[in-house]
Design a protein around this motif. Structure first.
Motif, PDB file in Angstrom:
ATOM      1  N   VAL A  75       0.832  -1.207   0.000  1.00  0.00           N
ATOM      2  CA  VAL A  75       0.000   0.000   0.000  1.00  0.00           C
ATOM      3  C   VAL A  75       0.867   1.258   0.000  1.00  0.00           C
ATOM      4  CG1 VAL A  75      -1.719   1.322   1.288  1.00  0.00           C
ATOM      5  CG2 VAL A  75      -1.922  -1.155   1.135  1.00  0.00           C
ATOM      6  N   ALA A  76       1.960   1.234   0.748  1.00  0.00           N
ATOM      7  CA  ALA A  76       2.827   2.412   0.855  1.00  0.00           C
ATOM      8  C   ALA A  76       3.442   2.802  -0.487  1.00  0.00           C
ATOM      9  CB  ALA A  76       3.934   2.155   1.877  1.00  0.00           C
ATOM     10  N   GLY A  77       3.536   1.873  -1.421  1.00  0.00           N
ATOM     11  CA  GLY A  77       4.130   2.179  -2.716  1.00  0.00           C
ATOM     12  C   GLY A  77       3.138   2.314  -3.843  1.00  0.00           C
ATOM     13  N   LEU A  78       1.853   2.122  -3.569  1.00  0.00           N
ATOM     14  CA  LEU A  78       0.842   2.123  -4.629  1.00  0.00           C
ATOM     15  C   LEU A  78       0.693   3.483  -5.286  1.00  0.00           C
ATOM     16  CD1 LEU A  78      -1.398   0.627  -6.169  1.00  0.00           C
ATOM     17  CD2 LEU A  78      -2.965   1.207  -4.284  1.00  0.00           C
ATOM     18  N   ALA A  95      -4.484  -0.834 -19.658  1.00  0.00           N
ATOM     19  CA  ALA A  95      -5.940  -0.819 -19.823  1.00  0.00           C
ATOM     20  C   ALA A  95      -6.648  -1.508 -18.663  1.00  0.00           C
ATOM     21  CB  ALA A  95      -6.314  -1.485 -21.151  1.00  0.00           C
ATOM     22  N   HIS A  96      -6.033  -2.545 -18.119  1.00  0.00           N
ATOM     23  CA  HIS A  96      -6.657  -3.329 -17.052  1.00  0.00           C
ATOM     24  C   HIS A  96      -5.656  -3.514 -15.912  1.00  0.00           C
ATOM     25  CE1 HIS A  96      -9.636  -4.208 -20.118  1.00  0.00           C
ATOM     26  NE2 HIS A  96      -8.658  -4.632 -20.901  1.00  0.00           N
ATOM     27  N   ILE A  97      -6.020  -3.036 -14.722  1.00  0.00           N
ATOM     28  CA  ILE A  97      -5.113  -3.058 -13.568  1.00  0.00           C
ATOM     29  C   ILE A  97      -5.789  -3.752 -12.394  1.00  0.00           C
ATOM     30  CG2 ILE A  97      -3.795  -1.671 -11.930  1.00  0.00           C
ATOM     31  CD1 ILE A  97      -3.804   0.598 -13.998  1.00  0.00           C
ATOM     32  N   VAL A  98      -5.112  -4.733 -11.818  1.00  0.00           N
ATOM     33  CA  VAL A  98      -5.591  -5.361 -10.590  1.00  0.00           C
ATOM     34  C   VAL A  98      -4.466  -5.287  -9.563  1.00  0.00           C
ATOM     35  CG1 VAL A  98      -4.905  -7.705 -11.300  1.00  0.00           C
ATOM     36  CG2 VAL A  98      -6.706  -7.403  -9.590  1.00  0.00           C
ATOM     37  N   TRP A  99      -4.786  -4.879  -8.334  1.00  0.00           N
ATOM     38  CA  TRP A  99      -3.762  -4.734  -7.297  1.00  0.00           C
ATOM     39  C   TRP A  99      -3.950  -5.798  -6.221  1.00  0.00           C
ATOM     40  CZ3 TRP A  99      -7.195  -0.842  -8.631  1.00  0.00           C
ATOM     41  CH2 TRP A  99      -8.274  -0.640  -7.769  1.00  0.00           C
ATOM     42  N   LEU A 100      -2.850  -6.114  -5.542  1.00  0.00           N
ATOM     43  CA  LEU A 100      -2.812  -7.181  -4.543  1.00  0.00           C
ATOM     44  C   LEU A 100      -2.691  -6.666  -3.121  1.00  0.00           C
ATOM     45  CD1 LEU A 100      -0.185  -9.523  -6.307  1.00  0.00           C
ATOM     46  CD2 LEU A 100      -2.651  -9.379  -6.725  1.00  0.00           C
ATOM     47  N   CYS A 101      -2.347  -5.393  -2.937  1.00  0.00           N
ATOM     48  CA  CYS A 101      -2.019  -4.877  -1.606  1.00  0.00           C
ATOM     49  C   CYS A 101      -3.234  -4.838  -0.690  1.00  0.00           C
ATOM     50  CB  CYS A 101      -1.379  -3.500  -1.717  1.00  0.00           C
ATOM     51  SG  CYS A 101      -2.289  -2.308  -2.706  1.00  0.00           S
ATOM     52  N   LYS A 102      -2.954  -5.003   0.602  1.00  0.00           N
ATOM     53  CA  LYS A 102      -3.987  -5.022   1.629  1.00  0.00           C
ATOM     54  C   LYS A 102      -3.610  -4.045   2.731  1.00  0.00           C
ATOM     55  CE  LYS A 102      -4.814  -9.985   0.870  1.00  0.00           C
ATOM     56  NZ  LYS A 102      -4.801 -11.332   1.506  1.00  0.00           N
ATOM     57  N   PHE A 134      -4.582   0.137   4.690  1.00  0.00           N
ATOM     58  CA  PHE A 134      -4.929   1.542   4.488  1.00  0.00           C
ATOM     59  C   PHE A 134      -3.635   2.327   4.327  1.00  0.00           C
ATOM     60  CE2 PHE A 134      -8.631  -0.037   6.766  1.00  0.00           C
ATOM     61  CZ  PHE A 134      -9.694   0.611   6.173  1.00  0.00           C
ATOM     62  N   GLU A 135      -3.657   3.341   3.484  1.00  0.00           N
ATOM     63  CA  GLU A 135      -2.508   4.228   3.384  1.00  0.00           C
ATOM     64  C   GLU A 135      -2.365   4.969   4.714  1.00  0.00           C
ATOM     65  OE1 GLU A 135      -0.815   6.754  -0.305  1.00  0.00           O
ATOM     66  OE2 GLU A 135      -2.706   7.514   0.514  1.00  0.00           O
ATOM     67  N   ALA A 136      -1.204   4.900   5.309  1.00  0.00           N
ATOM     68  CA  ALA A 136      -1.018   5.383   6.683  1.00  0.00           C
ATOM     69  C   ALA A 136      -1.353   6.864   6.839  1.00  0.00           C
ATOM     70  CB  ALA A 136       0.411   5.108   7.136  1.00  0.00           C
ATOM     71  N   ASP A 137      -0.873   7.709   5.927  1.00  0.00           N
ATOM     72  CA  ASP A 137      -1.031   9.156   6.087  1.00  0.00           C
ATOM     73  C   ASP A 137      -2.442   9.640   5.775  1.00  0.00           C
ATOM     74  OD1 ASP A 137       1.618   9.252   6.766  1.00  0.00           O
ATOM     75  OD2 ASP A 137       2.304   9.829   4.773  1.00  0.00           O
ATOM     76  N   THR A 138      -3.089   9.013   4.788  1.00  0.00           N
ATOM     77  CA  THR A 138      -4.384   9.506   4.308  1.00  0.00           C
ATOM     78  C   THR A 138      -5.577   8.693   4.785  1.00  0.00           C
ATOM     79  OG1 THR A 138      -4.339   8.144   2.311  1.00  0.00           O
ATOM     80  CG2 THR A 138      -3.232  10.301   2.201  1.00  0.00           C
ATOM     81  N   GLN A 139      -5.318   7.502   5.318  1.00  0.00           N
ATOM     82  CA  GLN A 139      -6.360   6.547   5.695  1.00  0.00           C
ATOM     83  C   GLN A 139      -7.169   6.081   4.491  1.00  0.00           C
ATOM     84  OE1 GLN A 139      -8.635   8.456   8.816  1.00  0.00           O
ATOM     85  NE2 GLN A 139      -6.788   8.970   9.960  1.00  0.00           N
ATOM     86  N   CYS A 140      -6.588   6.168   3.301  1.00  0.00           N
ATOM     87  CA  CYS A 140      -7.267   5.743   2.074  1.00  0.00           C
ATOM     88  C   CYS A 140      -7.107   4.243   1.861  1.00  0.00           C
ATOM     89  CB  CYS A 140      -6.689   6.460   0.859  1.00  0.00           C
ATOM     90  SG  CYS A 140      -7.153   8.188   0.691  1.00  0.00           S
ATOM     91  N   LEU A 141      -8.164   3.625   1.348  1.00  0.00           N
ATOM     92  CA  LEU A 141      -8.068   2.266   0.854  1.00  0.00           C
ATOM     93  C   LEU A 141      -7.363   2.282  -0.504  1.00  0.00           C
ATOM     94  CD1 LEU A 141     -11.648   1.024   1.747  1.00  0.00           C
ATOM     95  CD2 LEU A 141      -9.528   0.032   2.632  1.00  0.00           C
TER      96      LEU A 141
END
Length: 332
Positions: A83-86, A101-108, A110-117
């Motif tokens: 997540v920290a590098g996404l 065109a098509h992106i799937v991510w694996l990270c699990k 929350f971004e620490a600073d923003t609390q974003c998923l």
């Protein structure tokens, strides 16, 4: 199908090996020395020692070249960064002018600073992108690398992304389910890591199997309350990416987050534990964000609160457990 996997940690490497059995697959890492080692030995000695990777798997140190490999309409890009590098990786795509065109991510997490998923990070950095989603579920990279059975869920608002991910990954011992509850899947993937630290603490203190079962069950209730408050669906948390992933991460000996909890129970400092671990423990990174979101939404998460006290306030694990046990009785 051409597939690019961005990130050569344990999970990215294991998934790239699985993909390469069926598809022309390129694995990229920012560390050139790691790419050179992979090319020479076909083994990720740093993150997945002892697993021989397929001869067909290609390795690429240049991000632009890797992106180009997985950028076409009939290709797939798998983002295996934490997540920290996404966010930085999405910005790099935009700056290079090569957005797959098509992106799937694996990270699990929350971004620490923003609390974003993760989906919120991608939306902020690639606002016009439509065919994207998350792949999650109960999965240890080492077992996937060994070819053992695993079931995962791809969640996306795009049916096309779901179909493309299934076409890429649903073969051999890997089964892929589809869904559209991105928020629910991501909350499950994040919160289970924090709860696994709690379970590791309890096991490390020798509190028994009864305590472990109680922590997992009440932890699932915490996860569900937060997930629904953030927009997820309750039923998601009883599936692979909720209960399934929680059971695996809280009880499996390969779990990094469980290991952190067990080591904390022995009195070791968090700094020493993380230095010896050698891998990312996402539960440590996102615990504060989970608690902050819970508090801002008025969600009661006592187990998460106890974990944060141990991690960041120097509260002794046994004292944190005692505080949990001292809570007033309530209806389940």
């Amino acid at each position: 199908m051409q597939v690019a996997v961005l990130g050569a940690g344990a999970w990215g490497t294991a998934l790239a090996g699985h993909l390469a059995a069926r598809h022309p697959t390129v694995l990229w890492a920012r560390d050139r020395a790691l790419i050179e080692s992979l090319s020479q030995t076909h083994e990720n000695e740093r993150y997945l020692r002892g697993i021989t990777l397929p001869a067909a798997l290609q390795y690429e140190p240049d991000l632009a070249a890797a992106l180009a490999h997985g950028a076409a309409e009939d290709a797939l890009c798998v983002v295996a960064a934490p997540v920290a590098g996404l966010r930085a990786l999405c910005r790099n795509m935009r700056e290079l002018g090569i957005v797959p065109a098509h992106i799937v991510w694996l990270c699990k997490g929350f971004e620490a600073d923003t609390q974003c998923l993760p989906n919120e990070v991608v939306l902020a950095e690639l606002p016009q992108h439509a065919s994207n989603g998350t792949l999650s579920g109960p999965s240890f990279a080492r077992e996937v690398g060994q070819g053992l059975p695993v079931a995962l869920t791809v969640a996306s608002a795009s049916a096309t992304l779901g179909e493309r991910t299934v076409a890429a990954l649903h073969h051999g011992a890997m089964r892929i389910y589809t869904g559209d509850d991105v928020i629910g899947v991501e909350v499950g993937g994040a919160v289970k890591n924090v709860l696994a630290i709690a379970t590791g603490i309890a096991d490390g203190l020798g509190l028994g199997l009864n305590a472990r079962a109680a922590l997992i069950t009440r932890g699932l209730a915490e996860m569900s309350r937060l997930g629904v408050a953030l927009g997820g669906r309750a039923e998601t948390f009883t599936g692979l990416t909720g209960l399934g992933d929680l059971i695996l991460t809280a009880t499996g000996d390969l779990s990094r987050n469980r290991t952190v909890g067990m080591q904390l129970a022995t009195g070791r400092s968090l700094t020493d534990i993380l230095a010896a671990l050698g891998h990312v423990a996402e539960g440590v990174r996102c615990a504060r964000a989970v608690l902050a979101l819970a508090e801002s939404h008025g969600i009661d998460m006592p187990i998460t609160h106890a974990v944060c006290r141990v991690l960041f306030e120097n509260v002794a694990p046994r004292d944190a457990v005692h505080a949990l046990l001292s809570r007033d009785a309530k209806a389940e």
